[in-house]
Design a protein around this motif. Structure first.
Motif, PDB file in Angstrom:
ATOM      1  N   ILE A  58      -8.721 -16.282 -11.049  1.00 55.40           N
ATOM      2  CA  ILE A  58      -9.688 -15.937 -10.304  1.00 55.40           C
ATOM      3  C   ILE A  58     -10.938 -14.647 -10.505  1.00 55.40           C
ATOM      4  O   ILE A  58     -12.115 -14.487 -10.603  1.00 55.40           O
ATOM      5  CB  ILE A  58      -9.232 -15.463  -9.116  1.00 55.40           C
ATOM      6  CG1 ILE A  58      -8.426 -15.684  -8.166  1.00 55.40           C
ATOM      7  CG2 ILE A  58      -9.814 -14.479  -7.475  1.00 55.40           C
ATOM      8  CD1 ILE A  58      -7.097 -15.785  -6.941  1.00 55.40           C
ATOM      9  N   ALA A  99     -13.696 -19.488  -7.471  1.00 58.20           N
ATOM     10  CA  ALA A  99     -12.668 -18.480  -7.801  1.00 58.20           C
ATOM     11  C   ALA A  99     -11.061 -19.211  -6.847  1.00 58.20           C
ATOM     12  O   ALA A  99     -10.366 -19.436  -7.736  1.00 58.20           O
ATOM     13  CB  ALA A  99     -12.635 -16.816  -7.468  1.00 58.20           C
ATOM     14  N   LEU A 126     -11.789 -16.907   0.060  1.00 53.84           N
ATOM     15  CA  LEU A 126     -10.679 -17.191  -1.390  1.00 53.84           C
ATOM     16  C   LEU A 126      -9.766 -17.996  -0.842  1.00 53.84           C
ATOM     17  O   LEU A 126      -9.205 -18.729  -0.945  1.00 53.84           O
ATOM     18  CB  LEU A 126     -10.775 -16.439  -2.389  1.00 53.84           C
ATOM     19  CG  LEU A 126      -9.796 -16.793  -3.597  1.00 53.84           C
ATOM     20  CD1 LEU A 126     -10.209 -15.794  -4.791  1.00 53.84           C
ATOM     21  CD2 LEU A 126      -8.840 -16.380  -3.235  1.00 53.84           C
ATOM     22  N   GLY A 174      -8.488 -20.357  -9.124  1.00 54.84           N
ATOM     23  CA  GLY A 174      -7.334 -20.840  -8.880  1.00 54.84           C
ATOM     24  C   GLY A 174      -6.524 -21.057  -8.606  1.00 54.84           C
ATOM     25  O   GLY A 174      -4.897 -20.726  -8.031  1.00 54.84           O
ATOM     26  N   ALA A 215      -7.438  -9.937  -7.177  1.00 54.95           N
ATOM     27  CA  ALA A 215      -6.736 -11.775  -7.713  1.00 54.95           C
ATOM     28  C   ALA A 215      -5.443 -11.475  -8.220  1.00 54.95           C
ATOM     29  O   ALA A 215      -4.337 -12.442  -7.795  1.00 54.95           O
ATOM     30  CB  ALA A 215      -6.954 -11.562  -9.099  1.00 54.95           C
TER      31      ALA A 215
END
Length: 615
Positions: free
Chosen positions: A353, A117, A175, A121, A381
């Motif tokens: 994401i 993700a 992330l 992103g 996200a």
């Protein structure tokens, strides 16, 4: 487990200040978020006030040191962004490293999702920006939209306060670290005027040296500090963003759960100090206490508060000051550069994401932790569109014209406000109309006197359920605390043991649980448990047959139950373990006090306080 007929003991409860209070920790995080927001507001007001010149002068003030003929200096802004923020990336790296090593992300299927993700992103926002700014000088600023601001992301999550935020926070921190490393890599490859080879080679050598520090017998802390500072200087001289040194150092610091032998040795030192107080025993006990906890956890505890209450507010103060006069705002609202930044951060992060997470789940290439659905990821996200640190840094190096710099900065500011509003809306709507399940907070299966292994009065008003592992040293030590709790509460308490063998860490635990169930068929469950805990280093089957004889089991019947009728004992162990997995338990011992998961220490005083408070 120890005998149930131990003499009663009077327990003196410890004051609450000596126990770890999760609410206090959460309150500290919220206060840090409020301080971060206040610093942001102060910076914007200051930069647009009659005293704005003093703000910009402060940021451009040079701070340096001179040593003989050598002189080194940075502006206040760069000192904070490139220097102090290294500690923030270091703390984030420590937390995520711990989760990958012994925490939530030891399951690689779960860890893969935030990593993929994060990559999406990075790529999708850049693509959206280039669609709106395909050519010309504006196209060079595509890097402005790739990075999430980790500091503001964590602060925004604390301000919004979604229900059960722990797993969302871990997902977003993972992330964000990948995002930060990727963004810093982009700066090094695409926005560095020249990479200096010699300092880069020195940086690689320093990273290799840091990887070897864990094998040093003493002085590991000072070694990490010296090498970390040297790496920061080397990366700075190499032309690479030096905050990468914080991430690199965090990834190389070892993480481990407390080892039983070290804990036992420290207990013996403390006992010796109690009998004969002297400085030698005091130093040895202090060193033992410190070394029984991994340096990763110690650094999080020691450095974390300074990052939250000093570094991050200073960072917001020097970065959030954006000029918002009428001419700048009007020009920005007509500029494709501004809207490219807004669309890249707000739309790109959200789509990239959320879409990557959906795809990973759909294809079976990754999975989310229980209670962490796609709607929760969508809220995180949306918040990932908040961009400050690296976004504003790239504005300065990718755009040369001051007017267009202001347009890009205003785009970052607008995007951050919109991203916060969108994240707030997603979490609020989700919590209201489709609230997440409180995974693991309540006991999944009620106590059943006909099925569970019980000590005490089955009809008692107070209940204590332990999910444990016979090879876990802390389960072994907890038995003494449980005996004290039972002696103190008497017939008011029923205690239940359930199996949760952690086979990855304790390879003999599952077989030991089977042996205890075979003994239970002869009414010797807790007696067998006592033997297993007393001999945790000797849990081969030959040993467990010997323990069965020692507690008076019919060995032929025990053998039949273990080998021939194995399903009778196997299913009991598997059922308990499956309950633990459905509640997403990940460590032993885990206690449920009056049906609710116990957070904090499990010494006798803490358990008694929790039992009586939750009655």
């Amino acid at each position: 487990m120890t005998s149930s007929d131990a003499p009663p003991r009077v327990i003196r409860l410890l004051p609450a200040r000596f126990t770890r209070d999760p609410k206090a920790a959460k309150g500290g995080e919220n206060r840090a978020a409020v301080l971060l927001l206040l610093s942001t507001v102060v910076a914007i007001l200051w930069a647009n006030s009659p005293w704005a010149e003093s703000y910009w002068s402060l940021l451009d003030t040079h701070v340096g040191i001179t040593f003989g003929a050598h002189h080194f200096e940075l502006t206040v802004k760069h000192l904070i962004n490139d220097g102090l923020m290294t500690f923030f990336f270091f703390i984030v790296g420590l937390e995520v490293t711990r989760e990958f090593a012994i925490g939530e992300l030891t399951d690689r299927g779960r860890a893969a999702v935030p990593v993929v993700a994060a990559i999406a992103g990075l790529a999708i926002p850049a693509a959206i920006f280039l669609v709106l700014n395909p050519t010309g000088e504006n196209a060079q600023a595509w890097g402005v939209v790739i990075s999430t601001d980790t500091a503001f992301l964590v602060g925004a999550l604390a301000i919004i306060k979604p229900k059960f935020p722990a797993r969302v926070r871990i997902f977003l921190l993972t992330l964000a670290v990948v995002d930060d490393v990727g963004a810093l890599g982009v700066i090094a490859l695409f926005y560095s005027e020249s990479i200096q080879v010699l300092p880069l080679v020195i940086s690689a050598a320093l990273i290799g040296a840091m990887a070897l520090v864990r094998f040093m017998p003493v002085a590991r802390g000072p070694a990490y500090a010296i090498l970390g500072f040297a790496l920061w200087v080397a990366l700075f001289l190499a032309g690479i963003h030096p905050t990468l040194a914080g991430v690199a150092l965090a990834l190389l610091i070892p993480v481990f759960t407390p080892e039983r032998r070290q804990v036992e040795r420290t207990v013996e030192l403390i006992r010796a100090f109690r009998q004969s107080p002297n400085s030698e025993y005091a130093r040895a006990a202090t060193r033992g206490l410190r070394e029984s906890i991994s340096i990763n956890e110690r650094l999080q505890t020691d450095v974390g508060p300074y990052v939250s209450f000093v570094v991050l507010p200073l960072f917001a103060l020097v970065n959030a000051g954006v000029r918002l006069d009428a001419d700048s705002v009007q020009a920005a609202l007509r500029s494709p550069l501004t809207w490219g930044v807004v669309a890249g951060l707000v739309v790109g992060k959200f789509v990239g994401i959320t879409g990557a997470t959906w795809l990973m789940r759909r294809t079976g290439m990754g999975q989310l932790a229980p209670g962490l659905g796609l709607r929760r990821i969508a809220g995180g996200a949306a918040l990932s569109g908040i961009g400050f640190t690296i976004s504003l840094f790239i504005v300065d190096i990718a755009i040369s014209e001051p007017m267009r710099q202001d347009q890009a900065r205003i785009g970052v500011l607008i995007a951050s406000v919109l991203a916060f509003a969108l994240g707030w809306a997603v979490f609020r709507l989700t919590d209201r109309f489709n609230p997440p399940d409180p995974v693991g907070l309540k006991l999944l299966r009620p106590i059943d006197a006909d099925r569970d292994h019980i000590r005490g009065n089955p009809d008692a008003p107070l209940t204590l359920v332990e999910y444990g592992d016979y090879e876990c040293p802390f389960c072994s030590r907890a038995t003494g605390a449980i005996d004290e709790v039972r002696a103190h509460l008497g017939d008011r308490l029923v205690y239940v043991w359930r199996h949760f063998p952690l086979e990855r860490a304790h390879p003999r635990a599952f077989d030991a649980a089977r042996a205890s169930e075979a003994a239970a068929l002869q009414g010797k469950f807790f007696e067998m448990g006592r033997e297993l805990f007393a001999h945790q280093d000797d849990l081969e089957w030959s040993d467990m047959y010997r323990y069965a004889v020692a507690i008076g089991c019919d060995i032929d019947q025990f053998d039949q139950d273990v080998r021939v009728h194995s399903s009778r004992v196997l299913h009991r162990v598997q059922d308990d373990a499956q309950d633990a997995e459905l509640m997403d338990l990940n460590s032993t011992p885990t206690f449920f006090v009056n049906g609710k998961r116990h957070k904090g220490p499990w010494d006798a005083a803490s358990l008694i306080r929790a039992l009586e408070a939750g009655r």
